[in-house]
Design an enzyme around this catalytic site. Structure first.
Site, mmCIF file in Angstrom:
data_model
loop_
_atom_site.group_PDB
_atom_site.id
_atom_site.type_symbol
_atom_site.label_atom_id
_atom_site.label_comp_id
_atom_site.label_asym_id
_atom_site.label_seq_id
_atom_site.Cartn_x
_atom_site.Cartn_y
_atom_site.Cartn_z
ATOM 1 N N ASP A 98 0.828 -1.208 0.000
ATOM 2 C CA ASP A 98 0.000 0.000 0.000
ATOM 3 C C ASP A 98 0.864 1.262 0.000
ATOM 4 O O ASP A 98 0.780 2.089 0.898
ATOM 5 C CB ASP A 98 -0.944 -0.028 1.217
ATOM 6 C CG ASP A 98 -1.797 -1.285 1.251
ATOM 7 O OD1 ASP A 98 -2.921 -1.246 0.757
ATOM 8 O OD2 ASP A 98 -1.302 -2.324 1.755
ATOM 9 N N ASP A 131 -1.783 -2.787 -3.898
ATOM 10 C CA ASP A 131 -2.064 -1.356 -3.939
ATOM 11 C C ASP A 131 -0.747 -0.632 -4.209
ATOM 12 O O ASP A 131 -0.264 0.193 -3.430
ATOM 13 C CB ASP A 131 -2.731 -0.871 -2.656
ATOM 14 C CG ASP A 131 -4.243 -1.094 -2.697
ATOM 15 O OD1 ASP A 131 -4.748 -1.640 -3.704
ATOM 16 O OD2 ASP A 131 -4.929 -0.722 -1.729
ATOM 17 N N HIS A 268 -3.225 -9.674 -1.417
ATOM 18 C CA HIS A 268 -3.423 -8.284 -0.988
ATOM 19 C C HIS A 268 -4.382 -8.171 0.185
ATOM 20 O O HIS A 268 -4.112 -7.455 1.158
ATOM 21 C CB HIS A 268 -3.948 -7.436 -2.144
ATOM 22 C CG HIS A 268 -4.293 -6.035 -1.724
ATOM 23 N ND1 HIS A 268 -3.335 -5.147 -1.277
ATOM 24 C CD2 HIS A 268 -5.497 -5.383 -1.641
ATOM 25 C CE1 HIS A 268 -3.921 -3.995 -0.960
ATOM 26 N NE2 HIS A 268 -5.225 -4.117 -1.165
ATOM 27 N N HIS A 277 -10.556 -2.467 7.517
ATOM 28 C CA HIS A 277 -11.235 -3.392 6.610
ATOM 29 C C HIS A 277 -11.689 -4.670 7.304
ATOM 30 O O HIS A 277 -12.649 -5.306 6.868
ATOM 31 C CB HIS A 277 -10.313 -3.743 5.440
ATOM 32 C CG HIS A 277 -10.048 -2.589 4.523
ATOM 33 N ND1 HIS A 277 -11.037 -1.972 3.789
ATOM 34 C CD2 HIS A 277 -8.902 -1.932 4.227
ATOM 35 C CE1 HIS A 277 -10.513 -0.994 3.071
ATOM 36 N NE2 HIS A 277 -9.221 -0.936 3.322
ATOM 37 N N HIS A 303 -3.576 -4.206 2.349
ATOM 38 C CA HIS A 303 -4.969 -3.746 2.351
ATOM 39 C C HIS A 303 -5.265 -2.859 3.554
ATOM 40 O O HIS A 303 -5.634 -1.690 3.371
ATOM 41 C CB HIS A 303 -5.934 -4.927 2.274
ATOM 42 C CG HIS A 303 -7.326 -4.523 1.848
ATOM 43 N ND1 HIS A 303 -7.574 -3.657 0.804
ATOM 44 C CD2 HIS A 303 -8.558 -4.883 2.340
ATOM 45 C CE1 HIS A 303 -8.873 -3.493 0.641
ATOM 46 N NE2 HIS A 303 -9.484 -4.230 1.562
ATOM 47 N N ASP A 304 -5.175 -3.350 4.758
ATOM 48 C CA ASP A 304 -5.271 -2.472 5.916
ATOM 49 C C ASP A 304 -3.931 -1.765 6.093
ATOM 50 O O ASP A 304 -2.875 -2.420 6.122
ATOM 51 C CB ASP A 304 -5.642 -3.261 7.181
ATOM 52 C CG ASP A 304 -7.143 -3.307 7.403
ATOM 53 O OD1 ASP A 304 -7.826 -2.353 6.983
ATOM 54 O OD2 ASP A 304 -7.635 -4.287 7.996
#
Length: 383
Positions: A98, A131, A268, A277, A303-304
């Site tokens: 991310d 991401d 991810h 999330h 993701h988080d």
């Protein structure tokens, strides 16, 4: 007239001519030799330059072939990255997710500390948990953001190694095929991104002393992305449901066939998380049982936008989130009983990355913040 008894030696004109010719011949010889030396040096330099260019070209061709093979096979089998098993003990690598924000939101600071830690550990590669480019992925393989968010950010010497990357949901907002396009690898040979692929490393001298990584595309599983109101557009060549079935079958077969002592799956989306999330129910239902049935040790995700470690008593799998590559600090606080109820071992709501050291019988993981400080360490062991 000359005096009697004395003689005057006359100059030997022929001898002078011979000397002049000898000097001229030596001069010509020197010129010929100098010319030969210059030509020899020129050929040597040409050979060095040609050999270097040939070596770089072969590497690029190998990477391109690998990309093409993986793209062709991603719907049929998990592509194995690399033509041979690589050997290194200990095996060191970094994990970040991310991140792609043109250096903003502390991305450059995270990159700097990754370079410092990478140099200390002499890392073999870097894993990106997706991401990779915000907010909307890449528009195409020539998108300038590939340079401004990747090539121009991770510039330290220790980071000039292969980046094994999976796709995140923000990557799917753009041209999802761009990041797996061979043209991107031509722009920066470090980049290695496919929908699904495998990587295997030797950790010792016995056949079982291996670690095998299984990189998967988790985006197709998340139902909310593919509703009529969603901004996502399915661009892959077969229907989503067929793709999911193919991916689950290939992951099951690849894990079952693996004889590696350590098995690590990278995707991810979270499976277990106490952050924004939270758990991804579709992955818990469809993917986690496959991991548990095939003795997977570790699931790594992003993701988080945080750093966390979860180990629940009802599953043998450790869940590691490394999603702190740039924008973070969402203000999420774990529940009071998160450790007891959710198996939370560590949580940090800020930027950072993970450093992993693997030995035949041990895995050591350190979680770093943007100051280069180790916030948390964990060890997994096998006899």
């Amino acid at each position: 007239m000359p005096a009697e008894g004395l003689s005057i030696e006359q100059p030997d004109s022929q001898h002078s001519v011979d000397q002049d010719e000898e000097v001229g011949l030596l001069s010509v010889t020197r010129q010929i030799n100098n010319a030969r030396i210059k030509r020899r040096r020129a050929w040597i330099m040409f050979g060095i330059v040609f050999g270097t260019l040939l070596g770089v070209s072969l590497i690029l061709i190998s990477r391109i072939d690998q990309h093409l093979a993986c793209r062709k096979s991603s719907l049929a089998v998990l592509c194995r990255s690399g033509s041979s098993v690589q050997r290194q003990t200990p095996l060191n690598f970094l994990v970040v997710g991310d991140w792609g924000r043109n250096g903003l939101y502390n991305q450059s600071l995270v990159a700097e500390q990754m370079g410092n830690v990478g140099a200390q550990l002499n890392v073999s590669f870097i894993i990106s948990t997706g991401d990779n480019f915000y907010e909307n992925g890449l528009t195409g393989p020539d998108d300038e953001q590939f340079s401004t968010s990747f090539s121009n950010i991770y510039t330290q010497k220790s980071l000039q190694t292969t980046w094994y990357s999976v796709l995140g949901n923000h990557d799917y907002h753009g041209n999802v095929s761009a990041q797996v396009d061979q043209k991107v690898t031509l722009r920066d040979p470090r980049w290695n991104c496919h929908n699904n692929f495998q990587l295997i490393h030797d950790l010792g001298n016995t056949p079982q002393a291996k670690v095998e990584f299984f990189f998967i595309d988790t985006n197709p599983f998340v139902g909310e992305y593919w509703t009529t109101k969603s901004s996502y557009a399915w661009q892959l060549p077969i229907p989503r449901k067929d793709y999911i079935m193919e991916e689950l079958m290939n992951l099951t077969n690849a894990l079952a066939a693996s004889t590696a002592k350590w098995k690590i799956v990278v995707g991810h989306h979270t499976m277990r998380s106490v952050s924004t999330h939270g758990d991804t129910l579709e992955l818990l239902e469809a993917v986690l049982p496959i991991l548990e049935a095939n003795a997977v040790d570790l699931y790594i995700n992003g993701h988080d936008h945080c750093m966390q470690h979860i180990k629940r008593p009802d599953s043998p799998v450790h869940f590691l989130t490394s999603g702190g590559g740039s924008k973070a600090w969402r203000g999420t606080k774990p529940l009071i009983n998160a450790e007891e109820d959710f198996g939370l071992r560590f949580y940090y709501d800020g930027q950072g990355f993970a450093a992993v050291t693997m030995l035949p019988t041990e895995v050591h993981i350190d979680l770093y913040n943007i100051s280069g400080q180790v916030m948390y360490s964990m060890n997994l062991q096998k006899n």
